[in-house]
Design an enzyme around this catalytic site. Structure first.
Site, mmCIF file in Angstrom:
data_model
loop_
_atom_site.group_PDB
_atom_site.id
_atom_site.type_symbol
_atom_site.label_atom_id
_atom_site.label_comp_id
_atom_site.label_asym_id
_atom_site.label_seq_id
_atom_site.Cartn_x
_atom_site.Cartn_y
_atom_site.Cartn_z
ATOM 1 N N HIS A 169 -5.052 8.243 3.407
ATOM 2 C CA HIS A 169 -4.176 9.091 3.672
ATOM 3 C C HIS A 169 -2.675 8.819 3.366
ATOM 4 O O HIS A 169 -2.497 7.482 3.193
ATOM 5 C CB HIS A 169 -4.123 9.486 5.466
ATOM 6 C CG HIS A 169 -5.398 10.037 5.979
ATOM 7 N ND1 HIS A 169 -5.622 11.397 6.023
ATOM 8 C CD2 HIS A 169 -6.522 9.370 6.574
ATOM 9 C CE1 HIS A 169 -6.943 11.717 6.417
ATOM 10 N NE2 HIS A 169 -7.498 10.236 6.620
ATOM 11 N N CYS B 164 -2.300 12.203 0.440
ATOM 12 C CA CYS B 164 -1.377 13.509 0.492
ATOM 13 C C CYS B 164 -0.108 13.096 0.105
ATOM 14 O O CYS B 164 0.432 11.995 0.274
ATOM 15 C CB CYS B 164 -1.348 13.954 2.021
ATOM 16 S SG CYS B 164 -2.904 14.847 2.412
#
Ligand SMILES: *[C@@H]1O[C@H](CO)[C@@H](O)[C@H](O)[C@H]1NC(C)=O
Ligand SMILES: *[C@@H]1O[C@H](CO)[C@@H](O)[C@H](O)[C@H]1NC(C)=O
Ligand SMILES: *[C@@H]1O[C@H](CO)[C@@H](O)[C@H](O)[C@H]1NC(C)=O
Length: 458
Positions: A165, A206
């Site tokens: 992430h 991301c």
């Protein structure tokens, strides 16, 4: 120096350079050329590989699957074991929810990618501090694990792959974060200390473009390819698989790994791989940054040049286009929705419905808390709306971003335990960009976050 002698000297230099990366991955190959070049070995470069999955937990299955797959890829292309270092929490293969105990899959009907992977840093030793120490070859700076570091020199190539992430200007580790400042400072230091000739960094996360955009210098021989631009999600692939597993891999990661399995890495250039992967990864914008002339190099200089005959890590026919892909930050919720859909008994359904409802409540709580916190710092109505509604064009003050995000992580919402909070890191970045001093923002965080007890905001 005598002119003729100088000519000879220069000719030798040019020759040495052209040969430099022809023979360094001679593992398993013993052609005449390789042995005859033995003499030049001392000045020739080696290839080093660092593979990192920054997450843990069952629903993050895909990050460790990507890393295991990349391990086999580089091994098969001839990078020696000694030159590969892996960091992954290692809780997936043996996870109580794993219907295939001891195995991990990265693509549907593919083979088990966990078998044979050597994990150097697992569990609590997967930290940003260890990552930077391993990368920069600082053996005294590592804590736990195998203790191995990248022992590279000025002629060597380093390939780094990281999957996890991320948010504006940071990537996550199981219990900590690495900021854009930390990473780029480390790369610059390594360049200064001649730790590599060239370094290629593939990043799956991301908003991964924000780790390099307008920050990574063009002149330190680093090329970075990212799964997404600076302000969008990256995507998980094969999320609705017949194997009843969470998303098997990340789309960008699978696309570069599978492309590397298909192509002849002695011919394919990094730029060509970028183009192929960009085309295939069409839910996000694959980007590249830094020294783009490295795009002319062949991929084999980083991933190994050995031809692979058997391509056994992916099923016979699949395409990430046809795969069910989900935006990374929604995967937890979508997994629960899928479980609800597949649940048999009413009590099971009720239990999952309850979990989903709680998740939405936690998200609402977080958003309200976060807004009220920012509102007590920003009084002007127009400034408030600017700070919430715009993506930062760049991270203008790296120090402020670094201090504020770390304070938020340690005193307000731990990103590892509350990944949903990562979505709002752009707001903190906007505060720094708007000229609010780091000290003032951090003080506010300390004041407002004293009594937070809620966790698990996915
Ligand atoms: C995987 O295997 C199953 C069962 O053998 C088959 O039905 C399915 O089509 C295969 N999927 C892919 C993507 O090859
Ligand atoms: C190695 O890591 C240690 C501990 O973090 C640090 O004190 C030291 O300065 C580092 N050495 C180099 C050469 O970066
Ligand atoms: C991605 O490409 C595939 C195949 O060309 C297409 O079917 C799909 O709609 C595209 N998706 C997006 C989000 O553009």
């Amino acid at each position: 120096m005598h002119a003729a002698l100088l000519d000879v000297f220069l000719a030798i230099l040019v020759l040495a350079d052209a040969r430099r990366f022809r023979s360094f991955i001679a593992n398993g190959l013993t052609s005449f050329e390789e042995t005859s070049l033995e003499e030049a070995e001392s000045v020739e470069g080696k290839a080093w590989v660092l593979l990192v999955a920054g997450s843990n937990g069952w629903f993050n299955y895909r990050h460790q699957a990507d890393v295991c797959h990349a391990y086999h890829l580089t091994r098969e292309h001839g990078i020696p074991k000694e030159n590969i270092i892996t960091m992954m929490y290692d809780d997936i293969a043996s996870h109580s929810q794993n219907p295939y105990p001891g195995k991990i899959f990265n693509v549907p009907n593919g083979s088990d990618v966990y078998a044979g992977v050597v994990v150097d840093y697992a569990n609590i030793h997967v930290t940003p501090e260890n990552f930077l120490a391993v990368l920069s070859g600082n053996a005294s700076g590592v804590n736990g694990g195998s203790g191995r570091v990248i022992e590279s020199g000025p002629n060597d190539h380093i390939f780094v792959f990281f999957s996890d992430h991320g948010a504006t200007g940071l990537i996550s580790f199981p219990s900590s974060i690495l900021t854009v400042k930390d990473l780029n400072d480390a790369l610059r230091r390594m360049h200064k200390r001649k730790r590599y000739a060239k370094l290629v960094f593939y990043l799956e996360a991301c908003e991964s473009g924000s780790m390099f955009q307008k920050v990574l210098p063009k002149q330190i021989n680093v090329y970075a390819m990212t799964a997404s631009n600076a302000h969008e999600s990256s995507w998980g692939c094969f999320c609705d698989n017949v194997m009843k597993l969470p998303c098997l891999g990340d789309c960008f990661s699978i696309n570069w790994i599978v492309d590397s399995e298909k192509e002849d890495l002695r011919k394919e250039t990094v730029r060509h791989q970028y183009q192929v992967v960009k085309l295939k990864t069409n839910q996000s914008h694959v980007m590249h940054y830094g020294d783009l002339t490295i795009g002319n190099d062949i991929v084999g200089e980083y991933l190994g040049e050995k031809a692979v005959k058997k391509k056994h890590h992916f099923g016979d026919s699949f395409d990430t286009f046809e795969s069910e892909a989900w935006p990374s930050r929604e995967i937890h919720l979508r997994m629960l929705e899928k479980q609800l859909y597949e649940a048999h008994s009413e009590s099971e359904k009720a239990e999952i419905r309850h979990r989903i409802k709680k998740l939405y409540m936690k998200r609402d709580y977080f958003e309200a808390f976060f807004k009220s916190m920012i509102f007590s710092l920003v009084h002007d109505e127009r400034d408030r709306s600017d700070i919430f509604s715009h993506w930062p064009h760049s991270i203008r003050n790296l120090n402020c971003h670094d201090q504020v995000t770390k304070a938020f992580h340690s005193t307000c919402f731990h990103f590892g335990h509350n990944p949903y909070a990562m979505k709002y890191v752009y707001v903190l970045t906007n505060l720094c960009n708007a000229g609010y001093k780091a000290e003032r923002i951090v003080r506010l965080l300390f004041e407002k976050c004293m009594e937070i007890e809620i966790q698990g905001i996915y």
